[in-house]
Design a protein around this motif. Structure first.
Motif, PDB file in Angstrom:
ATOM      1  N   TYR A  20       0.839  -1.205   0.000  1.00 47.01           N
ATOM      2  CA  TYR A  20       0.000   0.000   0.000  1.00 47.01           C
ATOM      3  C   TYR A  20       0.869   1.249   0.000  1.00 47.01           C
ATOM      4  N   PRO A  21       0.349   2.368  -0.504  1.00 51.46           N
ATOM      5  CA  PRO A  21       1.093   3.619  -0.401  1.00 51.46           C
ATOM      6  C   PRO A  21       1.497   3.895   1.047  1.00 51.46           C
ATOM      7  N   GLY A  22       2.757   4.229   1.229  1.00 48.93           N
ATOM      8  CA  GLY A  22       3.267   4.472   2.575  1.00 48.93           C
ATOM      9  C   GLY A  22       3.682   3.218   3.311  1.00 48.93           C
ATOM     10  N   GLY A  23       3.402   2.051   2.732  1.00 44.61           N
ATOM     11  CA  GLY A  23       3.744   0.796   3.386  1.00 44.61           C
ATOM     12  C   GLY A  23       5.214   0.443   3.237  1.00 44.61           C
ATOM     13  N   ARG A  24       5.615  -0.603   3.917  1.00 41.94           N
ATOM     14  CA  ARG A  24       7.015  -1.033   3.950  1.00 41.94           C
ATOM     15  C   ARG A  24       7.085  -2.475   3.465  1.00 41.94           C
ATOM     16  N   LEU A  25       8.068  -2.753   2.639  1.00 44.66           N
ATOM     17  CA  LEU A  25       8.223  -4.077   2.050  1.00 44.66           C
ATOM     18  C   LEU A  25       9.674  -4.518   2.194  1.00 44.66           C
ATOM     19  N   GLU A  26       9.885  -5.703   2.753  1.00 50.88           N
ATOM     20  CA  GLU A  26      11.231  -6.259   2.873  1.00 50.88           C
ATOM     21  C   GLU A  26      11.302  -7.513   2.008  1.00 50.88           C
ATOM     22  N   LEU A  27      12.317  -7.580   1.152  1.00 48.26           N
ATOM     23  CA  LEU A  27      12.453  -8.695   0.215  1.00 48.26           C
ATOM     24  C   LEU A  27      13.870  -9.232   0.243  1.00 48.26           C
ATOM     25  N   ARG A  28      13.995 -10.532   0.037  1.00 48.09           N
ATOM     26  CA  ARG A  28      15.288 -11.158  -0.198  1.00 48.09           C
ATOM     27  C   ARG A  28      15.363 -11.489  -1.683  1.00 48.09           C
ATOM     28  N   ILE A  29      16.424 -11.042  -2.323  1.00 51.31           N
ATOM     29  CA  ILE A  29      16.542 -11.137  -3.775  1.00 51.31           C
ATOM     30  C   ILE A  29      17.590 -12.180  -4.142  1.00 51.31           C
ATOM     31  N   GLU A  93       3.017   5.788  -5.235  1.00 49.74           N
ATOM     32  CA  GLU A  93       1.753   5.938  -5.963  1.00 49.74           C
ATOM     33  C   GLU A  93       1.189   4.592  -6.432  1.00 49.74           C
ATOM     34  N   ARG A  94      -0.121   4.587  -6.601  1.00 53.95           N
ATOM     35  CA  ARG A  94      -0.776   3.432  -7.223  1.00 53.95           C
ATOM     36  C   ARG A  94      -0.793   3.612  -8.742  1.00 53.95           C
ATOM     37  N   PHE A  95      -0.919   2.502  -9.441  1.00 57.02           N
ATOM     38  CA  PHE A  95      -0.977   2.541 -10.897  1.00 57.02           C
ATOM     39  C   PHE A  95      -1.861   1.415 -11.406  1.00 57.02           C
ATOM     40  N   PRO A 116      -4.598   9.196 -10.099  1.00 56.88           N
ATOM     41  CA  PRO A 116      -4.562  10.526  -9.476  1.00 56.88           C
ATOM     42  C   PRO A 116      -4.408  10.390  -7.956  1.00 56.88           C
ATOM     43  N   GLU A 117      -3.668  11.334  -7.386  1.00 50.73           N
ATOM     44  CA  GLU A 117      -3.487  11.316  -5.939  1.00 50.73           C
ATOM     45  C   GLU A 117      -4.792  11.699  -5.259  1.00 50.73           C
ATOM     46  N   VAL A 118      -5.140  10.964  -4.195  1.00 50.42           N
ATOM     47  CA  VAL A 118      -6.375  11.232  -3.455  1.00 50.42           C
ATOM     48  C   VAL A 118      -6.074  12.267  -2.371  1.00 50.42           C
ATOM     49  N   PRO A 119      -6.866  13.338  -2.278  1.00 54.88           N
ATOM     50  CA  PRO A 119      -6.603  14.329  -1.233  1.00 54.88           C
ATOM     51  C   PRO A 119      -6.866  13.773   0.162  1.00 54.88           C
ATOM     52  N   GLU A 120      -6.265  14.407   1.151  1.00 55.16           N
ATOM     53  CA  GLU A 120      -6.453  13.981   2.541  1.00 55.16           C
ATOM     54  C   GLU A 120      -7.915  14.130   2.940  1.00 55.16           C
ATOM     55  N   LEU A 180      -9.816   0.482  -4.141  1.00 55.41           N
ATOM     56  CA  LEU A 180     -10.856   1.457  -3.823  1.00 55.41           C
ATOM     57  C   LEU A 180     -10.291   2.872  -3.951  1.00 55.41           C
ATOM     58  N   THR A 181     -11.097   3.783  -4.511  1.00 58.76           N
ATOM     59  CA  THR A 181     -10.628   5.151  -4.700  1.00 58.76           C
ATOM     60  C   THR A 181     -11.108   6.090  -3.592  1.00 58.76           C
ATOM     61  N   ASP A 182     -12.083   5.662  -2.814  1.00 55.34           N
ATOM     62  CA  ASP A 182     -12.643   6.505  -1.749  1.00 55.34           C
ATOM     63  C   ASP A 182     -12.113   6.031  -0.392  1.00 55.34           C
ATOM     64  N   PRO A 183     -11.288   6.840   0.295  1.00 55.55           N
ATOM     65  CA  PRO A 183     -10.740   6.415   1.585  1.00 55.55           C
ATOM     66  C   PRO A 183     -11.812   6.096   2.633  1.00 55.55           C
ATOM     67  N   LEU A 184     -12.939   6.800   2.589  1.00 53.69           N
ATOM     68  CA  LEU A 184     -13.995   6.537   3.563  1.00 53.69           C
ATOM     69  C   LEU A 184     -14.692   5.213   3.273  1.00 53.69           C
ATOM     70  N   GLN A 185     -14.823   4.870   2.005  1.00 52.17           N
ATOM     71  CA  GLN A 185     -15.395   3.558   1.676  1.00 52.17           C
ATOM     72  C   GLN A 185     -14.475   2.452   2.161  1.00 52.17           C
ATOM     73  N   ARG A 186     -13.150   2.659   2.032  1.00 51.53           N
ATOM     74  CA  ARG A 186     -12.175   1.670   2.507  1.00 51.53           C
ATOM     75  C   ARG A 186     -12.339   1.459   4.013  1.00 51.53           C
ATOM     76  N   LEU A 187     -12.460   2.565   4.756  1.00 55.45           N
ATOM     77  CA  LEU A 187     -12.626   2.450   6.201  1.00 55.45           C
ATOM     78  C   LEU A 187     -13.949   1.770   6.548  1.00 55.45           C
ATOM     79  N   ALA A 188     -15.006   2.093   5.831  1.00 57.84           N
ATOM     80  CA  ALA A 188     -16.307   1.473   6.107  1.00 57.84           C
ATOM     81  C   ALA A 188     -16.251  -0.038   5.879  1.00 57.84           C
ATOM     82  N   GLU A 189     -15.567  -0.455   4.820  1.00 58.93           N
ATOM     83  CA  GLU A 189     -15.458  -1.893   4.556  1.00 58.93           C
ATOM     84  C   GLU A 189     -14.603  -2.580   5.621  1.00 58.93           C
ATOM     85  N   LEU A 190     -13.560  -1.901   6.068  1.00 65.56           N
ATOM     86  CA  LEU A 190     -12.737  -2.467   7.150  1.00 65.56           C
ATOM     87  C   LEU A 190     -13.556  -2.590   8.433  1.00 65.56           C
ATOM     88  N   ARG A 191     -14.368  -1.587   8.732  1.00 64.75           N
ATOM     89  CA  ARG A 191     -15.237  -1.657   9.911  1.00 64.75           C
ATOM     90  C   ARG A 191     -16.175  -2.851   9.817  1.00 64.75           C
TER      91      ARG A 191
END
Length: 200
Positions: A20-29, A93-95, A116-120, A180-191
């Motif tokens: 996810y954007p802002g997330g952290r990923l550790e990989l062994r190559i 960013e997502r693509f 497109p970047e989603v506003p806060e 999902l493009t709507d942050p509030l919809q994402r939170l509602a689904e997580l709830r």
């Protein structure tokens, strides 16, 4: 992303996880094609695309990637006791993958269109419980976020991404939440998913 083209070609790294954007990923190559990918990204100061595997495996023949992924930027690397290269990358960013091709060395490349970047968006009071749950999950499982400013928890984008990566969800669920493009919809689904994890 001012002045940036809406499309780009990226090396793709299909994985059995969602970044996810802002997330952290550790990989062994260890595969030559991915060692080349790391060299190329380091040399050119660019990222690579992380997509969930829909079919196939991380090693061996090129896997079929999901159509929506996240740009990963390498922020650290090291060699482990086993001699393998380890990298740490952060999600940007997502693509959407528009088309793919496989190089002779087996590395997957994709032409991608940037989303497109989603506003806060502030977290509404009816979803405030998710902030408390995220704080507890971070305390138990995610030391990298322990000193995150309070403002992060008030941002529906950040909160949704952190919950999606910390809760024990299936790959398909994580991918849907990424798309999902709507942050509030994402939170509602997580709830709505949370009762599944409550102890009887």
């Amino acid at each position: 992303m001012a002045g940036r083209s809406s499309r780009a070609e990226l090396p793709l790294f299909p994985l059995s996880t969602v970044l996810y954007p802002g997330g952290r990923l550790e990989l062994r190559i260890f595969e030559p094609r991915y060692l080349d990918l790391v060299r190329e990204c380091t040399r050119d100061d660019r990222g690579f695309g992380v997509c969930l595997i829909l079919a196939g495996r991380e090693a061996g023949e090129p896997a079929l990637p999901a159509a929506v992924g996240t740009l990963a930027r390498i922020v650290d690397f090291h060699y482990g006791a086993d001699g393998l290269l380890g990298i740490v990358a952060e999600g940007a960013e997502r693509f959407r993958v528009l088309r793919t091709r496989v190089r002779a060395d087996g590395q997957l490349r994709g032409e991608v269109g940037w989303w497109p970047e989603v506003p806060e968006v502030p977290v509404p009071v009816e979803l405030a419980l998710l902030q408390t749950i995220a704080e507890r999950l971070v305390e138990a499982m995610a030391p990298q976020w322990k000193h995150a400013p309070r403002a992060c928890y008030d941002d529906a984008r950040w909160l949704g991404y952190r919950l999606a990566e910390l809760l024990p969800l299936s790959g398909d669920e994580r991918q849907r939440l990424l798309e999902l493009t709507d942050p509030l919809q994402r939170l509602a689904e997580l709830r709505d998913i949370l009762p599944r994890f409550q102890k009887a």
